[in-house]
Design a protein around this motif. Structure first.
Motif, PDB file in Angstrom:
ATOM      1  N   TRP A 163      -8.060   0.923   4.404  1.00  0.00           N
ATOM      2  CA  TRP A 163      -7.304  -0.246   3.989  1.00  0.00           C
ATOM      3  C   TRP A 163      -6.195  -0.590   4.946  1.00  0.00           C
ATOM      4  O   TRP A 163      -5.804   0.200   5.799  1.00  0.00           O
ATOM      5  CB  TRP A 163      -6.733  -0.034   2.580  1.00  0.00           C
ATOM      6  N   GLY A 171      -2.223  -2.595   4.633  1.00  0.00           N
ATOM      7  CA  GLY A 171      -1.283  -3.027   3.611  1.00  0.00           C
ATOM      8  C   GLY A 171       0.156  -2.974   4.074  1.00  0.00           C
ATOM      9  O   GLY A 171       0.467  -2.556   5.196  1.00  0.00           O
ATOM     10  N   VAL A 202       3.267  -0.737  -3.055  1.00  0.00           N
ATOM     11  CA  VAL A 202       2.191  -0.829  -2.071  1.00  0.00           C
ATOM     12  C   VAL A 202       1.403  -2.099  -2.350  1.00  0.00           C
ATOM     13  O   VAL A 202       0.964  -2.325  -3.480  1.00  0.00           O
ATOM     14  CB  VAL A 202       1.226   0.380  -2.122  1.00  0.00           C
ATOM     15  N   GLU A 203       1.222  -2.920  -1.324  1.00  0.00           N
ATOM     16  CA  GLU A 203       0.437  -4.143  -1.432  1.00  0.00           C
ATOM     17  C   GLU A 203      -0.700  -4.014  -0.433  1.00  0.00           C
ATOM     18  O   GLU A 203      -0.466  -4.084   0.775  1.00  0.00           O
ATOM     19  CB  GLU A 203       1.309  -5.365  -1.133  1.00  0.00           C
ATOM     20  N   GLN A 204      -1.930  -3.827  -0.913  1.00  0.00           N
ATOM     21  CA  GLN A 204      -2.991  -3.381  -0.023  1.00  0.00           C
ATOM     22  C   GLN A 204      -4.345  -3.917  -0.473  1.00  0.00           C
ATOM     23  O   GLN A 204      -4.560  -4.252  -1.642  1.00  0.00           O
ATOM     24  CB  GLN A 204      -3.030  -1.851  -0.004  1.00  0.00           C
ATOM     25  N   THR A 205      -5.280  -3.959   0.466  1.00  0.00           N
ATOM     26  CA  THR A 205      -6.670  -4.289   0.163  1.00  0.00           C
ATOM     27  C   THR A 205      -7.566  -3.529   1.129  1.00  0.00           C
ATOM     28  O   THR A 205      -7.174  -3.268   2.280  1.00  0.00           O
ATOM     29  CB  THR A 205      -6.930  -5.803   0.239  1.00  0.00           C
ATOM     30  N   TYR A 219      -8.531  -4.460  -4.269  1.00  0.00           N
ATOM     31  CA  TYR A 219      -7.156  -4.736  -3.878  1.00  0.00           C
ATOM     32  C   TYR A 219      -6.231  -4.104  -4.906  1.00  0.00           C
ATOM     33  O   TYR A 219      -6.638  -3.759  -6.017  1.00  0.00           O
ATOM     34  CB  TYR A 219      -6.883  -6.244  -3.754  1.00  0.00           C
ATOM     35  N   ALA A 273      -2.372  -8.423   4.751  1.00  0.00           N
ATOM     36  CA  ALA A 273      -1.354  -8.538   3.702  1.00  0.00           C
ATOM     37  C   ALA A 273      -0.190  -9.285   4.321  1.00  0.00           C
ATOM     38  O   ALA A 273       0.387  -8.829   5.314  1.00  0.00           O
ATOM     39  CB  ALA A 273      -0.918  -7.167   3.199  1.00  0.00           C
ATOM     40  N   VAL A 288      -2.930 -10.931  -0.239  1.00  0.00           N
ATOM     41  CA  VAL A 288      -3.897 -10.069   0.436  1.00  0.00           C
ATOM     42  C   VAL A 288      -5.221 -10.820   0.557  1.00  0.00           C
ATOM     43  O   VAL A 288      -5.672 -11.469  -0.385  1.00  0.00           O
ATOM     44  CB  VAL A 288      -4.095  -8.729  -0.298  1.00  0.00           C
ATOM     45  N   GLU A 302       0.749  -0.436   7.172  1.00  0.00           N
ATOM     46  CA  GLU A 302      -0.140   0.722   7.320  1.00  0.00           C
ATOM     47  C   GLU A 302      -1.582   0.309   7.614  1.00  0.00           C
ATOM     48  O   GLU A 302      -2.047  -0.731   7.146  1.00  0.00           O
ATOM     49  CB  GLU A 302      -0.133   1.587   6.048  1.00  0.00           C
ATOM     50  N   TRP A 303      -2.263   1.218   8.335  1.00  0.00           N
ATOM     51  CA  TRP A 303      -3.706   1.131   8.604  1.00  0.00           C
ATOM     52  C   TRP A 303      -4.238   2.530   8.323  1.00  0.00           C
ATOM     53  O   TRP A 303      -4.045   3.454   9.127  1.00  0.00           O
ATOM     54  CB  TRP A 303      -3.948   0.732  10.058  1.00  0.00           C
TER      55      TRP A 303
END
Length: 503
Positions: A107, A109, A118-121, A138, A163, A172, A197-198
């Protein structure tokens, strides 16, 4: 397919899940997204009884290199409110399955590395009842994760995701560029926006980190996918590839609770956008708690930590194993219930500037030791925090408004920041993720109640994270910002901070 509670078809655009880590059931062939049997959960709706922790469980963090029991990849950190965009891409890895369930998430985010949002997909490559399972999702933590049924995910597909923050919300977007299927949604009001982040992740359930699926090697970034510009971030209005953020870049290696490498990121490519993550061949399953109660024939073993001056330290990693199998782990002070007369192996670790020095009772410098007890026993691991010892008596207030010090023994040129967490009634609630920051870079972490040894004459920020049903409300001195600024003078002190939580 039979119409029964354990054989459900997805009909809605999105089906909410309690947690990516404990996704309900066996998703049938590849991404048809029909459930054949529910395994970890009992339904597809969010489950309030499952605590959700999407932050990395970091074991070490030194000079931009971190180890974590659930994350592998890269993060870029910045001050709260500075991160506005994270773009990523990856090739969906194919998993090799056995009969045991295992999981892997990939993901991009905003937040999570040292924050409580945390805002992630992303996508998952999982094994359910021996069947490879692939799907997109997501999440706006601390809310639940949601399955995206409008995207059919297959191994080898090229995924692009982003994001982006605007007007108080994070949007996202995830696109399977192989099939041209895409999904977009917005949420995450109140995002701290302090990191991008990756990540390749071993997701978690209520019991801890789940077994990591054998995904071989995952390839992320524009050099691997041909999707440009990806693996870029925007921090303080400046957009660039991961490597362009210099000392704010954190390389994260996933390790087991015993320190064995589970997933290893490669160095960044020459253009700073791309890397791979290699599966390490193990499981990251851990237990959720080390605290137990003693019964007849089952004495308690308690492990404490202190520095070489005798000052009590908390929040340091310990692990209990027997015959090579990890039984439990936790942060000091940790208590384990043992079977009377049986032999166990105990490990105690230092962290950051405080390294393991010796056991107080035996003076042994080996942080691994065998123990066998027949009654309640306490052991103390002594840590060397690398400073000359002096004794300072002071009642001087710090220059921050947080609290005043008391008469303490401290280290020359250093002070100690102690952090505790309580509920709205003032009762202690322990085990909350706590971080120490300076100039937008996370320096240390621990689980409350715990302490940080810091340098005098410096300014730091201390932050705490939400967990379970408790949400940060304010610091006991009235400050409502989750990041508490502490400015230290030249006199060594012990500064106590208390974070107050509400349900």
């Amino acid at each position: 397919m039979e119409d029964s509670p354990r054989n459900l078809m997805f009909q809605d655009e999105m089906v909410s899940l309690s947690l990516r880590a404990s996704i309900a059931g066996s998703l049938a062939v590849v991404a048809i997204l029909s459930l054949s049997s529910l395994s970890l959960a009992q339904s597809l709706s969010p489950q309030a009884g499952v605590p959700h922790r999407s932050v990395p469980r970091i074991r070490t963090l030194t000079n931009g290199a971190a180890t974590s029991t659930n994350w592998s990849g890269y993060a870029v950190t910045g001050p709260a409110g500075s991160v506005t965009d994270a773009k990523g891409s990856w090739i969906v890895p194919s998993v090799i399955c056995s009969s045991a369930a295992s999981y892997s998430s990939f993901w991009v985010g905003i937040d999570g590395f040292g924050s409580n949002t945390v805002e992630q997909t992303g996508t998952d490559s999982d094994c359910q009842n021996g069947i490879p399972t692939y799907y997109a999702w997501y999440e706006f933590y601390p809310g639940p994760a949601f399955l995206i049924t409008g995207i059919t995910v297959r191994p080898g597909d090229r995924i692009s995701a982003e994001a982006i923050y605007s007007s108080g919300l994070v949007t996202v977007t995830i696109t399977d560029t192989t099939t041209a299927q895409s999904f977009t949604t917005s949420g995450g009001a109140g995002a701290l926006r302090s990191s991008a982040e990756w990540i390749a992740e071993a997701p978690s359930s209520a019991g801890g980190v789940l077994p990591l699926a054998n995904f071989g090697t995952a390839y992320l970034g524009q050099d691997n996918t041909g999707l440009s510009p990806t693996n870029y971030a925007t921090v303080n209005g400046v957009t660039g590839p991961i490597s362009s953020f210099g000392p704010s870049v954190q390389e994260i290696t996933m390790v087991s609770s015993s320190g064995t490498t589970e997933a290893q990121p490669s160095p960044l490519s020459t253009d700073g956008t791309s890397f791979s993550v290699a599966w390490g061949g193990g499981s990251t399953s851990t237990t959720s708690s080390a605290t137990t109660t003693s019964g007849n024939g089952t004495p308690n073993l308690t492990i404490n930590t202190r520095d070489t001056t005798g000052v009590a330290l908390t929040g340091y990693w310990t692990e209990l194993s027997q015959n090579g199998q990890v039984l439990a782990n936790g942060y000091t002070p940790a208590t384990y219930t043992l079977n009377s007369g049986q032999t166990y192996t105990l490990e105690a670790d230092g962290y950051a500037s405080c390294s393991f020095d010796h056991w107080l009772d035996t003076n042994s410098p080996n942080n691994l030791r065998d123990v066998s007890i027949t009654s309640d026993t306490s052991l103390t691991a002594v840590l060397n925090c690398g400073n000359t010892v002096t004794t300072t008596t002071t009642t001087t207030a710090t220059t921050t408004t947080s609290t005043t010090s008391t008469t303490t023994t401290t280290l020359a040129g250093s002070s100690q920041i102690s952090v505790s967490t309580v509920n709205s009634a003032g009762a202690p609630i322990n085990g909350y993720y706590t971080t120490l920051w300076q100039n937008g870079v996370m320096l240390q972490w621990c689980y409350s109640p715990c302490s940080f040894v810091v340098s005098n004459g410096q300014t730091y920020q201390v932050a705490v994270a939400d967990y379970g049903g408790e949400t940060f409300s304010h610091w006991s001195d009235g400050i409502t910002n989750i990041f508490h600024t502490v400015t230290l003078g030249s006199i060594s002190i012990t500064l106590s901070l208390t974070a107050v939580y509400t349900p």
